[in-house]
Design a protein around this motif. Structure first.
Motif, short mmCIF file in Angstrom:
data_model
loop_
_atom_site.label_atom_id
_atom_site.label_comp_id
_atom_site.label_asym_id
_atom_site.label_seq_id
_atom_site.Cartn_x
_atom_site.Cartn_y
_atom_site.Cartn_z
N LEU A 18 0.85 -1.19 0.00
CA LEU A 18 0.00 0.00 0.00
C LEU A 18 0.88 1.24 0.00
O LEU A 18 1.81 1.33 0.81
CB LEU A 18 -0.89 0.02 1.24
N SER A 19 0.59 2.17 -0.89
CA SER A 19 1.36 3.42 -0.96
C SER A 19 0.50 4.59 -0.50
O SER A 19 -0.70 4.64 -0.77
CB SER A 19 1.85 3.67 -2.38
N VAL A 20 1.14 5.53 0.19
CA VAL A 20 0.50 6.73 0.68
C VAL A 20 1.45 7.90 0.46
O VAL A 20 2.60 7.71 0.10
CB VAL A 20 0.13 6.61 2.18
N VAL A 28 5.32 6.88 -0.33
CA VAL A 28 6.01 5.83 0.41
C VAL A 28 5.13 4.59 0.46
O VAL A 28 3.91 4.68 0.34
CB VAL A 28 6.36 6.28 1.85
N ARG A 29 5.79 3.47 0.63
CA ARG A 29 5.06 2.20 0.78
C ARG A 29 5.01 1.85 2.25
O ARG A 29 6.05 1.84 2.93
CB ARG A 29 5.76 1.11 -0.02
N PRO A 99 7.74 10.46 9.90
CA PRO A 99 6.82 10.87 8.83
C PRO A 99 5.36 10.54 9.15
O PRO A 99 5.07 9.52 9.77
CB PRO A 99 7.30 10.11 7.61
N ILE A 100 4.50 11.42 8.70
CA ILE A 100 3.06 11.22 8.82
C ILE A 100 2.47 11.34 7.42
O ILE A 100 2.77 12.27 6.68
CB ILE A 100 2.42 12.25 9.77
N ALA A 101 1.63 10.37 7.09
CA ALA A 101 1.03 10.32 5.75
C ALA A 101 -0.47 10.55 5.84
O ALA A 101 -1.07 10.43 6.91
CB ALA A 101 1.34 8.98 5.09
N TYR A 102 -1.05 10.86 4.70
CA TYR A 102 -2.48 11.15 4.64
C TYR A 102 -3.10 10.40 3.47
O TYR A 102 -2.41 9.78 2.66
CB TYR A 102 -2.71 12.66 4.49
N GLY A 103 -4.44 10.48 3.40
CA GLY A 103 -5.14 9.97 2.24
C GLY A 103 -5.38 8.47 2.21
O GLY A 103 -5.61 7.90 1.14
N LEU A 104 -5.34 7.81 3.36
CA LEU A 104 -5.64 6.38 3.39
C LEU A 104 -7.05 6.17 2.86
O LEU A 104 -8.00 6.78 3.34
CB LEU A 104 -5.52 5.87 4.84
N GLN A 106 -10.59 4.05 1.59
CA GLN A 106 -11.45 3.00 2.14
C GLN A 106 -10.92 1.62 1.74
O GLN A 106 -10.87 0.71 2.57
CB GLN A 106 -12.88 3.17 1.66
N ALA A 107 -10.50 1.47 0.50
CA ALA A 107 -9.97 0.18 0.04
C ALA A 107 -8.72 -0.21 0.82
O ALA A 107 -8.53 -1.38 1.18
CB ALA A 107 -9.67 0.23 -1.46
N GLN A 108 -7.85 0.76 1.11
CA GLN A 108 -6.64 0.48 1.88
C GLN A 108 -6.98 0.12 3.32
O GLN A 108 -6.38 -0.78 3.90
CB GLN A 108 -5.69 1.67 1.82
N MET A 109 -7.95 0.83 3.90
CA MET A 109 -8.38 0.50 5.27
C MET A 109 -8.92 -0.93 5.31
O MET A 109 -8.64 -1.68 6.24
CB MET A 109 -9.42 1.50 5.77
#
Length: 191
Positions: A18-20, A28-29, A99-104, A106-109
């Motif tokens: 999963l990439s974000v 990043v993966r 690092p903090i990522a965003y945009g997870l 629904q499919a990734q959750m």
């Protein structure tokens, strides 16, 4: 009443690819430690989002353990379903260097098997969001430690978690991935 079911990741299985996007714009993966850290494991912390004061507190507390985790070869990455703008606003209340990522999505959750909640109001947030999840991915890309919760009040106590990871990472302890036997075919084997 119908409830959606998302399968939970099994200990020892390969972590999904999963990439974000991080707050500095890097793709990043999840589960791949950053090369510059020298770590070969990564802790992926899924948090609810900027609307959750308990998440803000937990992330800030986790920063205090960043160096200890680095010493045992564990990198940290946090991620939520927040938008870039929401994360940018949230950063003003965060004092973290990991690092903090965003945009997870629904499919990734769903792939991560985390519990997902609907916002109670527009004041809370404007999207479905993941409840807390913590995934520690080993150097082979497999899920070594997993903890998921359906609410923000239940999360691993950080000192105990760091102590446990230190124990697991010590090669003298020969500590295997736990919880890999599932279903009725499981047997009691004492080791």
């Amino acid at each position: 009443m119908s409830t959606a079911h998302s399968p939970k990741l099994a200990a020892g299985q390969p972590f999904p690819e999963l990439s974000v996007t991080t707050s500095d714009g890097q793709q990043v993966r999840l589960g791949q430690p950053r090369p510059e850290t020298g770590a070969n494991w990564q802790m992926v912390l899924v948090y609810r989002g900027r609307h959750c004061p308990l998440c803000t507190k937990y992330l800030n507390q986790l920063e205090g353990f960043r160096e200890e985790l680095k010493e045992v070869g564990v990198d940290i990455l946090a991620v939520s379903a927040d938008s870039e703008a929401q994360l940018r606003e949230h950063r003003s209340r965060l004092n973290v260097e990991f690092p903090i990522a965003y945009g997870l999505t629904q499919a990734q959750m769903d792939q991560l098997g985390v519990y997902v909640s609907l916002p109670r109001s527009e004041q809370e947030t404007d999207h479905n969001f993941a409840e807390p999840g913590l995934f520690v991915v080993n150097e082979e890309g497999n899920l070594h430690v997993v903890d998921i919760s359906n609410n923000p009040f239940v999360r691993p106590e950080l000192q105990a978690l760091v102590n446990g990871l230190r124990w697991i990472r010590d090669p003298d302890n020969h500590y295997p991935i736990r919880g890999t036997r599932q279903g009725p075919e499981s047997e009691l084997i004492y080791r």
